[in-house]
Design an enzyme around this catalytic site. Structure first.
Site, PDB file in Angstrom:
ATOM      1  N   THR A 141       0.790  -1.233   0.000  1.00  0.00           N
ATOM      2  CA  THR A 141       0.000   0.000   0.000  1.00  0.00           C
ATOM      3  C   THR A 141       0.826   1.289   0.000  1.00  0.00           C
ATOM      4  OG1 THR A 141      -1.816  -1.136   1.062  1.00  0.00           O
ATOM      5  CG2 THR A 141      -1.784   1.253   1.289  1.00  0.00           C
ATOM      6  N   GLU A 208       0.011  13.947   4.891  1.00  0.00           N
ATOM      7  CA  GLU A 208       0.109  14.748   6.120  1.00  0.00           C
ATOM      8  C   GLU A 208       1.502  15.331   6.321  1.00  0.00           C
ATOM      9  OE1 GLU A 208      -0.866  11.475   6.107  1.00  0.00           O
ATOM     10  OE2 GLU A 208      -2.585  11.146   7.448  1.00  0.00           O
ATOM     11  N   TYR A 224      -5.298  11.248   8.693  1.00  0.00           N
ATOM     12  CA  TYR A 224      -5.880   9.925   8.511  1.00  0.00           C
ATOM     13  C   TYR A 224      -6.646   9.445   9.728  1.00  0.00           C
ATOM     14  CZ  TYR A 224      -6.650   5.124   7.280  1.00  0.00           C
ATOM     15  OH  TYR A 224      -7.264   3.939   6.996  1.00  0.00           O
ATOM     16  N   HIS A 308      -2.925  -1.909  -5.724  1.00  0.00           N
ATOM     17  CA  HIS A 308      -2.437  -3.273  -5.969  1.00  0.00           C
ATOM     18  C   HIS A 308      -3.633  -4.204  -6.007  1.00  0.00           C
ATOM     19  CE1 HIS A 308      -3.475  -3.882  -1.827  1.00  0.00           C
ATOM     20  NE2 HIS A 308      -2.765  -2.815  -1.513  1.00  0.00           N
ATOM     21  N   HIS A 421      -1.021  -9.315  -0.607  1.00  0.00           N
ATOM     22  CA  HIS A 421      -0.423  -8.641  -1.761  1.00  0.00           C
ATOM     23  C   HIS A 421       0.945  -8.184  -1.315  1.00  0.00           C
ATOM     24  CE1 HIS A 421      -1.208  -4.805   0.247  1.00  0.00           C
ATOM     25  NE2 HIS A 421      -2.332  -5.387   0.645  1.00  0.00           N
TER      26      HIS A 421
HETATM   27 ZN   LIG Z   1      -3.305  -1.331  -0.332  1.00  0.00          ZN
END
Ligand SMILES: [Zn+2]
Length: 485
Positions: A141, A208, A224, A308, A421
């Site tokens: 990510t 941020e 977040y 992804h 992933h």
């Molecule tokens: Zn992700």
């Protein structure tokens, strides 16, 4: 206290064809024909022969005229060479706007699981990466979101993993680290404000962080918080379009944790994923409706993408480092991350080259369970297409794990299946989506799959601003965007 995105990163196919006989002829049958029926058989045979000939001619013509031709099907510029289609004029907005939306872990193909009427509006009236968007390696990510907004491979933008240790300072990076020292390169929001335009971020890894002229301004940069309902995020972005024309940010981001969240728990093929896709589609519908009500839907360049894909994992697909003890002991202290990115930094005094050689000897011996599904490399010897060596932050030893397999330290009783992933970005399962709609995108266009490092130049070209140097191709936008007048 900010909460890191996607907390479970680490825990984190098709058809048979049947051939039917078109002509169920039975020679025995014809031999038993009565004389009176012979003329009928002859006529039927002639009709059939004519049909076959016609069918063959049509099939030949079809094949001949539909042979994939990249010069006509994949490039806007060339496909419109005889009748050039230009970008459409803005009707209400006074300047170009790009809204970049990420649906985390939206594996390419999820859009076919169920009806997605709103997403299909974007696809059918916009431009799509035909076989999906290719993430960067590692397909995680944070590295990917930051590649999307910087145009840089992780080795160059510095976010080489979701968490890692700086070998020089010993400092730990985590998904909640907002110190500028970690975040190299120039993200889009920084480029945009450096050039006097406005930007807004409703969540995005790195947003941020104060960098250059970007100081994460209140009301335009949301800290977040995963508990904010998705609808609220959409509505906040919509409200930016109620501002006076000159105040509307030129570049906006919007982020949803789904369907990654479900994918880790249940894998990519589960009813929960289908439900999550329905929800994402509803959010896109809510966005489109809000933009239409404000008369700006056709004016906004919407890019809907993911970071992804996702692949199913099960505990029987495991490789245990402790099983290598006969060849070399790999203590857990050496391991920076296990799966799907195996990253190992042996302490000073150990030769990484020897460690790699001994590990691979064990893995290839046939005496380590699933050993054939892991190959260990010195980072400099990884395939160059992965672009994963030019950073001191990347540990010296990297393991490439076969699709769907996981590496763990030792055997445990955990018996759960899920999704993951982070694997080689060449795996189709790691691909995600790219759907773009708006005045700079052709309607119903398909472009070949591309790596997400190209998106930075795409956005700066739409906004008409000078971007920072990056790993994307300068000419890439020409092949995807409609030419401006
Ligand atoms: Zn992700």
């Amino acid at each position: 206290m900010p909460i890191p995105l996607s907390t479970k990163e680490d825990d984190d196919e098709y058809a048979s064809s049947t051939t039917k006989a078109l002509l169920p002829f039975d020679t025995d049958y014809s031999s038993t024909q009565k004389p009176s029926s012979r003329s009928t058989v002859l006529i039927i045979s002639l009709v059939l022969a004519t049909c076959i000939a016609l069918f063959a001619a049509i099939a030949f013509g079809f094949l001949f005229f539909t042979v994939p031709d990249s010069s006509t099907s994949s490039s806007i510029a060339s496909s419109t060479s005889t009748n050039i289609e230009y970008s459409r004029s803005l009707t209400k907005l006074k300047h170009p706007v790009v809204l970049l939306i990420s649906s985390d872990g939206f594996r390419f193909g999820y859009q076919y699981k169920t009806d997605v009427p709103s997403i299909n509006r974007l696809i059918q009236n916009g431009t799509e990466a035909e076989l999906g968007l290719i993430p960067v390696f590692p397909t995680l990510t944070f590295p990917n979101h930051y590649s999307i907004v910087t145009g840089l491979y992780p080795a160059y933008h510095g976010i080489i993993n979701n968490y890692f240790t700086d070998p020089e300072t010993g400092d730990r990076f985590s998904m909640a680290s907002h110190e500028p020292k970690w975040w190299l390169g120039e993200p889009l929001w920084e480029t945009v404000v450096n050039q006097g335009l406005k930007a807004s971020t409703y969540f995005w890894p790195g947003s941020e962080v104060h960098k250059g002229s970007w100081n994460c301004p209140k009301d335009y940069c949301m800290f977040y918080n995963e508990s904010v309902p998705f609808e609220e995020r959409v509505d906040t972005v919509l409200k930016y379009f109620d501002l006076p024309a000159s105040e509307i940010p030129s570049f906006m981001t919007l982020y949803f944790e789904d369907p990654d969240h479900q994918g880790h728990k249940v894998g990519p093929d589960d009813p929960q994923i289908t439900e999550a896709i329905v929800e994402v589609d509803k959010l896109i519908g809510r966005l489109i409706l809000g933009l239409e009500q404000r008369g700006v839907f056709e004016d906004v360049n919407i890019i809907l993408l993911g970071d992804h894909g996702m692949v199913g994992t099960c505990d029987r697909k495991l490789i245990f480092l402790d099983d290598l003890a006969k060849w070399i002991e790999i203590p857990k202290e050496w391991v920076q991350s296990y799966s799907p990115l195996l990253a190992i930094r042996p302490p000073p005094g150990y030769s990484s080259k020897d460690v790699v050689a001994k590990m691979n000897e064990g893995l290839k011996s046939g005496n380590v369970e699933n050993g054939q599904y892991l190959t260990v490399y010195l980072k400099e010897e990884l395939p160059s297409r992965l672009h994963y060596s030019s950073s001191y932050r990347i540990p010296p030893i990297i393991g490439l794990i076969a699709e769907g397999f996981k590496v763990e330290q030792k055997r445990s009783k955990r018996q759960e299946c899920g999704g993951a992933h982070g694997y080689d970005n060449a795996f189709f399962s790691m691909r995600t989506i790219f759907f773009a709609h708006g005045p700079r995108f052709g309607r119903g266009c398909k472009v070949p799959s591309f790596e997400n490092i190209q998106i930075y130049n795409l956005v700066t070209t739409i906004l008409g601003i000078q971007g920072a140097s990056n790993n994307g191709s300068v000419s890439f936008p020409q092949g995807v965007l409609l030419p401006s007048h």
